[in-house]
Design a protein around this motif. Structure first.
Motif, PDB file in Angstrom:
ATOM      1  N   UNK A  11      80.211 -58.838  40.135  1.00 10.01           N
ATOM      2  CA  UNK A  11      79.050 -59.044  41.008  1.00 10.01           C
ATOM      3  C   UNK A  11      79.486 -59.419  42.406  1.00 10.01           C
ATOM      4  N   UNK A  12      80.423 -60.345  42.507  1.00 13.40           N
ATOM      5  CA  UNK A  12      80.887 -60.788  43.810  1.00 13.40           C
ATOM      6  C   UNK A  12      81.555 -59.654  44.572  1.00 13.40           C
ATOM      7  N   UNK A  13      82.363 -58.861  43.891  1.00  9.34           N
ATOM      8  CA  UNK A  13      83.069 -57.779  44.558  1.00  9.34           C
ATOM      9  C   UNK A  13      82.098 -56.731  45.085  1.00  9.34           C
ATOM     10  N   UNK A  35      88.929 -45.847  45.903  1.00  8.37           N
ATOM     11  CA  UNK A  35      90.075 -46.623  46.362  1.00  8.37           C
ATOM     12  C   UNK A  35      90.098 -47.986  45.715  1.00  8.37           C
ATOM     13  N   UNK A  36      91.032 -48.795  46.136  1.00  7.51           N
ATOM     14  CA  UNK A  36      91.168 -50.149  45.596  1.00  7.51           C
ATOM     15  C   UNK A  36      91.890 -51.000  46.628  1.00  7.51           C
ATOM     16  N   UNK A  37      91.721 -52.320  46.529  1.00  6.13           N
ATOM     17  CA  UNK A  37      92.377 -53.220  47.471  1.00  6.13           C
ATOM     18  C   UNK A  37      92.310 -54.650  46.982  1.00  6.13           C
ATOM     19  N   UNK A  38      92.323 -55.571  47.934  1.00  7.55           N
ATOM     20  CA  UNK A  38      92.313 -56.995  47.601  1.00  7.55           C
ATOM     21  C   UNK A  38      91.436 -57.720  48.606  1.00  7.55           C
ATOM     22  N   UNK A  39      90.803 -58.807  48.158  1.00  6.12           N
ATOM     23  CA  UNK A  39      89.912 -59.581  49.018  1.00  6.12           C
ATOM     24  C   UNK A  39      90.115 -61.066  48.783  1.00  6.12           C
ATOM     25  N   UNK A  49      74.341 -75.704  46.989  1.00  3.36           N
ATOM     26  CA  UNK A  49      75.411 -76.472  46.354  1.00  3.36           C
ATOM     27  C   UNK A  49      76.373 -77.008  47.403  1.00  3.36           C
ATOM     28  N   UNK A  50      76.950 -78.192  47.120  1.00  2.00           N
ATOM     29  CA  UNK A  50      77.969 -78.741  48.025  1.00  2.00           C
ATOM     30  C   UNK A  50      79.368 -78.452  47.511  1.00  2.00           C
ATOM     31  N   UNK A  51      79.485 -77.562  46.523  1.00  3.74           N
ATOM     32  CA  UNK A  51      80.783 -77.160  45.998  1.00  3.74           C
ATOM     33  C   UNK A  51      80.974 -75.662  46.221  1.00  3.74           C
ATOM     34  N   UNK A  52      82.193 -75.276  46.556  1.00  2.00           N
ATOM     35  CA  UNK A  52      82.488 -73.881  46.880  1.00  2.00           C
ATOM     36  C   UNK A  52      83.495 -73.299  45.905  1.00  2.00           C
ATOM     37  N   UNK A  53      83.506 -71.982  45.810  1.00  5.96           N
ATOM     38  CA  UNK A  53      84.483 -71.245  45.024  1.00  5.96           C
ATOM     39  C   UNK A  53      85.322 -70.398  45.970  1.00  5.96           C
ATOM     40  N   UNK A  54      86.634 -70.424  45.812  1.00  3.99           N
ATOM     41  CA  UNK A  54      87.553 -69.628  46.614  1.00  3.99           C
ATOM     42  C   UNK A  54      88.294 -68.666  45.694  1.00  3.99           C
ATOM     43  N   UNK A  55      88.353 -67.395  46.096  1.00  2.00           N
ATOM     44  CA  UNK A  55      88.946 -66.385  45.237  1.00  2.00           C
ATOM     45  C   UNK A  55      89.862 -65.447  46.013  1.00  2.00           C
ATOM     46  N   UNK A 262      82.393 -66.772  53.795  1.00  2.60           N
ATOM     47  CA  UNK A 262      83.078 -65.683  54.467  1.00  2.60           C
ATOM     48  C   UNK A 262      84.103 -65.025  53.589  1.00  2.60           C
ATOM     49  N   UNK A 263      84.626 -63.902  54.070  1.00  2.93           N
ATOM     50  CA  UNK A 263      85.645 -63.194  53.313  1.00  2.93           C
ATOM     51  C   UNK A 263      86.327 -62.140  54.151  1.00  2.93           C
TER      52      UNK A 263
END
Length: 281
Positions: A11-13, A35-39, A49-55, A262-263
């Motif tokens: 979903x995020x991608x 194609x394919x890559x990285x993020x 929320x005051x909590x974040x996820x980093x990927x 952001x990303x």
């Protein structure tokens, strides 16, 4: 747990690749590209929320410019009606799950499932340059939302009208494209209750019972830049959300009323169709 986690990553991608691609002038393009890559990106566990996820994770790259079905910077959609100024499409969106055990504000509450949204969208072109490389549109999506699980649950409606400015070839930066989006969000009672209500059995001294209502859900602003190089593509986005004045702003689950997400991503084009089609967005 693993299956739900993979659903969330997909979903995020999909959301990331849709947001970061910016405007392109009308031109001949391949019918499809793969194609394919990285993020790498950062976003909150849920709005408020005051909590974040980093990927850091793989990113798929897929575009398709069929007469009806399209998959590009605007997402995956089917076009039922297309005129010079007015488009009527069916659009969809996905959002990731959140494990309540990992979120202090939701400890002991049910997990938030991944969700799927689908519904009609009207796109009204307010202005377009003579070269068709720049435009301003009013986007009017109305989507029904459902949880992604064995027995999907209807969790209401989302309406997110927004202005969209796309600019191809930024001055002094040939090949770089800019996309800007801004607009309010609205939801019905079921949509807001899913994220922000606290049922009596989950109430505590620090988290009183709360029933969220329908209506205004805050503002969202997004800026994205991208450039297509021979054989690969790079892009980045930043999004600002403000929940000030939202009907659920007093919910004990709203710990932060504004935040920045952001990303950045790079994808390599691994294959494309030999068939070329005229693309005019």
């Amino acid at each position: 747990m693993a299956g739900r986690w993979m659903t969330g990553k997909a979903a995020v991608l999909l959301a990331l690749t849709g947001m970061m691609a910016a405007a392109q002038a009308a031109e001949d393009k391949p019918l499809w590209e793969l194609g394919a890559g990285v993020a790498a990106f950062s976003f909150p566990s849920y709005r408020g929320s005051d909590q974040s996820n980093n990927f850091l994770m793989p990113v798929p790259h897929f575009t398709y410019h069929g007469q009806f079905l399209k998959a590009d910077r605007h997402g995956v959609r089917g076009s039922f009606f297309d005129s010079d100024r007015l488009d009527l499409t069916v659009s969809a969106a996905l959002s990731p799950p959140a494990n309540s055990d990992d979120i202090a504000a939701r400890t002991g509450m049910p997990d938030l499932k991944a969700t799927f949204e689908i519904g009609p969208q009207i796109d009204l072109t307010l202005w377009r340059s003579a070269s068709r490389a720049r435009f301003v549109k009013l986007l009017l999506p109305l989507r029904a939302a459902f949880t992604v699980e064995g027995s999907p649950k209807d969790i209401g409606w989302v309406f997110h009208p927004k202005l969209n400015l796309d600019i191809t070839d930024l001055p002094g930066l040939p090949g770089w494209n800019l996309g800007l989006l801004a607009g309010p969000l609205f939801g019905d009672q079921r949509q807001h209750a899913y994220y922000y209500s606290v049922a009596p059995q989950y109430a505590s001294a620090a988290r009183p019972a709360y029933e969220a209502g329908a209506g205004y859900a805050g503002m969202q602003y997004l800026a994205a830049v991208s450039k297509r190089f021979p054989g690969y593509w790079v892009g980045a986005f930043v999004r600002y959300d403000n929940l000030g004045g939202a009907t659920f702003a007093d919910s004990p689950l709203v710990r932060q009323k504004d935040y920045v997400a952001g990303g950045i991503a790079i994808t390599w084009i691994l294959g494309e169709s030999s068939t070329r089609v005229k693309v005019d967005d």
